[in-house]
Write an enzyme that holds these catalytic residues in place. Structure first.
Site, PDB file in Angstrom:
ATOM      1  N   LYS A  29      46.492  52.737  16.139  1.00 56.26           N
ATOM      2  CA  LYS A  29      45.738  52.884  17.388  1.00 56.26           C
ATOM      3  C   LYS A  29      46.475  53.882  18.251  1.00 56.26           C
ATOM      4  CE  LYS A  29      42.066  51.162  19.491  1.00 56.26           C
ATOM      5  NZ  LYS A  29      40.809  50.679  18.850  1.00 56.26           N
TER       6      LYS A  29
HETATM    7  P1  NAD Z   1      32.904  52.469  26.029  1.00 57.51           P
HETATM    8  O1  NAD Z   1      33.897  53.194  26.851  1.00 57.51           O
HETATM    9  O2  NAD Z   1      31.793  53.226  25.414  1.00 57.51           O
HETATM   10  O3  NAD Z   1      32.262  51.279  26.905  1.00 57.51           O
HETATM   11  C1  NAD Z   1      33.031  50.356  27.618  1.00 57.51           C
HETATM   12  C2  NAD Z   1      32.087  49.570  28.510  1.00 57.51           C
HETATM   13  O4  NAD Z   1      32.846  48.571  29.205  1.00 57.51           O
HETATM   14  C3  NAD Z   1      31.386  50.421  29.571  1.00 57.51           C
HETATM   15  O5  NAD Z   1      30.015  50.064  29.647  1.00 57.51           O
HETATM   16  C4  NAD Z   1      32.087  50.018  30.869  1.00 57.51           C
HETATM   17  O6  NAD Z   1      31.248  50.113  31.981  1.00 57.51           O
HETATM   18  C5  NAD Z   1      32.414  48.563  30.555  1.00 57.51           C
HETATM   19  N1  NAD Z   1      33.446  48.057  31.447  1.00 57.51           N
HETATM   20  C6  NAD Z   1      34.670  48.575  31.671  1.00 57.51           C
HETATM   21  N2  NAD Z   1      35.298  47.861  32.622  1.00 57.51           N
HETATM   22  C7  NAD Z   1      34.438  46.890  32.993  1.00 57.51           C
HETATM   23  C8  NAD Z   1      34.488  45.851  33.961  1.00 57.51           C
HETATM   24  N3  NAD Z   1      35.572  45.653  34.704  1.00 57.51           N
HETATM   25  N4  NAD Z   1      33.410  45.050  34.083  1.00 57.51           N
HETATM   26  C9  NAD Z   1      32.315  45.227  33.327  1.00 57.51           C
HETATM   27  N5  NAD Z   1      32.212  46.194  32.400  1.00 57.51           N
HETATM   28  C10 NAD Z   1      33.258  47.014  32.254  1.00 57.51           C
HETATM   29  O7  NAD Z   1      33.751  51.664  24.929  1.00 57.51           O
HETATM   30  P2  NAD Z   1      33.245  51.104  23.527  1.00 57.51           P
HETATM   31  O8  NAD Z   1      33.543  52.101  22.493  1.00 57.51           O
HETATM   32  O9  NAD Z   1      31.863  50.571  23.681  1.00 57.51           O
HETATM   33  O10 NAD Z   1      34.284  49.890  23.300  1.00 57.51           O
HETATM   34  C11 NAD Z   1      34.087  48.611  23.890  1.00 57.51           C
HETATM   35  C12 NAD Z   1      35.031  47.630  23.221  1.00 57.51           C
HETATM   36  O11 NAD Z   1      34.765  47.597  21.817  1.00 57.51           O
HETATM   37  C13 NAD Z   1      36.525  47.954  23.337  1.00 57.51           C
HETATM   38  O12 NAD Z   1      37.251  46.742  23.343  1.00 57.51           O
HETATM   39  C14 NAD Z   1      36.807  48.695  22.057  1.00 57.51           C
HETATM   40  O13 NAD Z   1      38.171  48.661  21.690  1.00 57.51           O
HETATM   41  C15 NAD Z   1      35.958  47.884  21.110  1.00 57.51           C
HETATM   42  N6  NAD Z   1      35.610  48.595  19.866  1.00 57.51           N
HETATM   43  C16 NAD Z   1      34.988  49.807  19.880  1.00 57.51           C
HETATM   44  C17 NAD Z   1      34.642  50.405  18.682  1.00 57.51           C
HETATM   45  C18 NAD Z   1      33.868  51.704  18.625  1.00 57.51           C
HETATM   46  O14 NAD Z   1      33.460  52.087  17.524  1.00 57.51           O
HETATM   47  N7  NAD Z   1      33.615  52.360  19.735  1.00 57.51           N
HETATM   48  C19 NAD Z   1      34.970  49.801  17.476  1.00 57.51           C
HETATM   49  C20 NAD Z   1      35.584  48.552  17.486  1.00 57.51           C
HETATM   50  C21 NAD Z   1      35.907  47.948  18.709  1.00 57.51           C
END
Ligand code: NAD
Length: 449
Positions: free
Chosen positions: A134
């Site tokens: 990561k």
């Molecule tokens: P992203 O940046 O696209 O979206 C994050 C979302 O979280 C946004 O909608 C943001 O508004 C919201 N958020 C942030 N702070 C917040 C708060 N205080 N209150 C409410 N909402 C809040 O990120 P993502 O890629 O969708 O990732 C989301 C999660 O999934 C993370 O934990 C990431 O590690 C995990 N993840 C992502 C992937 C991927 O392929 N993108 C894969 C596995 C796991």
């Protein structure tokens, strides 16, 4: 999956996790507020149950490499700013390190270590030949211009280039990074490594530059694939169920879209700008378009969608069958957990709950499907992207979806099997499903020399 009454008697992994002697041997504190120690504790708890040899537990309790870099970037105002970046390589027993790059103001070493360990477990649980890594840069991508974002990306790649590569360590998108960032990432690596055919150094690229069809939706799709396996166990189908989604970025928006496409009602959504509710289910396609245009969902209630704005407290209290946390880590504290009114939680985000939050939910008989299972869809399709790049092939979407479904269903069944075999909660069962593979690989490889 057991009923909620069964669940009440199952001990949360995070209540008892820090009993392992590995903590003493490595001089690790038993600090349950530390996200890395939480994850290592839960993993070691499962390893003890599976009787994983002690030396393998020691190896898995620390990342192999922790790389920290500082680099200057020219800002649009003519000044230079210094940025801090990380790449943590947790374990590569199964294959090259693999894991996302996060751009966020709160990126820190322990978070990156924690997420890298989760990646090792995810890849193993879904049986793809990758280890866990990561990375991240401490920055606010929303506050950077597009040119600044590109320069931060390119300088970060230069700083970590000697440690990564298509055969060594393959980053991907995560919070705050997009397919465009991945395109700059691959381009920079190809320029400085002089490997003109190395787009496989990174996944999650735009489709026209070696990205895979279906990668964008893969993590959300994986959540839905797991739910399709698990919902019948609690007497539900998509069509008969309601859900709420925390976070409406890549993962949350796709999970919500696919949930509603299967006939389910997504009644509440919250992101960092606000929360909206519709008792008959939100129009997720309209919400997605709105969120893209307005950089968040706040104000959607002013459109003719019938949605109403709700407070954060109301969002957590909405009565639904399924709650999908898809925002950041550790957001479900005990206080938030006490508000939740659901039967099942599908962890789309990594480590979304604190130990106290998790304990409170388990005590109330709420089933938790852990992140190493639910959110493994993204890395699985990243693996497909890497395979396509290496073979100069392009798979059609049907093939990507079918293969993803196969990996997710098998991982879900592996988890259910471990749960019944060892009588443990789903999180421990998923770790056991992952550790079985790693322990077996260490057994046959041995430890050099
Ligand atoms: P992203 O940046 O696209 O979206 C994050 C979302 O979280 C946004 O909608 C943001 O508004 C919201 N958020 C942030 N702070 C917040 C708060 N205080 N209150 C409410 N909402 C809040 O990120 P993502 O890629 O969708 O990732 C989301 C999660 O999934 C993370 O934990 C990431 O590690 C995990 N993840 C992502 C992937 C991927 O392929 N993108 C894969 C596995 C796991």
């Amino acid at each position: 999956m057991s009923t909620s009454t069964d669940n009440a008697s199952i001990v949360s992994p995070t209540t008892e996790i820090m009993t392992s002697t590995v903590f003493d041997e490595l001089g690790l504190e038993r600090d349950s507020d530390n996200i890395y120690l939480q994850i290592i504790g839960a993993m070691l708890h499962a390893a003890e149950i599976l009787e994983v040899p002690h030396h393998i537990q020691l190896i898995l309790a620390q990342p192999k490499n922790e790389i920290m870099v500082h680099f200057p970037v020219l800002m649009d105002n003519g000044n230079y700013a210094l940025f801090k970046g990380y790449r943590v390589q947790h374990n590569n027993a199964l294959g090259p390190y693999k894991g996302g790059i996060r751009f966020h103001p709160h990126v820190g070493l322990d978070d990156v270590k924690a997420l890298s360990a989760l990646m090792t477990m995810k890849c193993s649980l879904v049986r793809i030949p990758f280890g866990g890594g990561k990375g991240g840069v401490k920055c606010d991508p929303r506050a950077l211009s597009e040119d600044e974002l590109m320069r931060v990306t390119r300088r970060f790649v230069c700083a970590i280039a000697p440690q990564i590569g298509p055969d060594d360590d393959i980053p991907a998108p995560d919070v705050g990074t997009t397919s465009q960032v991945m395109a700059w990432f691959a381009d920079t690596y190809m320029q400085i490594s002089e490997q003109t055919n190395a787009p496989a150094v990174v996944t999650g690229k735009p489709v026209e530059f070696g990205g895979s069809l279906g990668r964008d939706k893969a993590t959300g799709q994986g959540v839905i694939d797991v739910l399709a396996e698990m919902l019948p166990d609690i007497g539900l189908t998509f069509a008969s169920s309601t859900c709420s989604v925390l976070g409406f970025g890549n993962v949350g928006s796709w999970a919500a879209k696919l949930y509603s496409e299967r006939g389910g009602k997504v009644c509440a959504v919250m992101d960092h700008t606000g929360a909206v509710y519709h008792k008959d289910g939100l129009d997720i396609t309209a919400l997605d378009e709105y969120a893209r245009d307005h950089h968040g969902i706040a104000g959607f209630e002013k459109t003719p969608s019938g949605a109403e704005a709700i407070t954060e407290e109301q969002f957590y209290s909405v009565k639904v069958d399924v709650f999908i946390p898809a925002a950041l880590e550790q957001m479900i504290t005990k206080e938030k957990a006490d508000l939740l009114n659901c039967k099942l939680i599908a962890e789309a985000a990594n480590a979304p709950m604190t130990p106290r939050g998790e304990r409170a939910l388990i005590a109330r008989g709420i089933e938790i499907l852990p992140a190493i299972l639910c959110s493994a869809g993204g890395v699985t399709v990243s693996y497909f992207e890497w395979v396509q790049n290496r073979a100069n092939q392009y798979w059609d979407l049907e093939k990507v979806d079918d293969e993803l479904n196969r990996h997710m269903v098998l991982a879900a069944r592996r988890t259910q099997l471990a749960r019944h075999r060892f009588g443990v909660d789903m999180r421990t069962a998923a770790y056991i499903g992952a550790l079985e593979q790693i322990a077996q690989v260490y057994k046959v490889r041995g430890i050099f020399p």
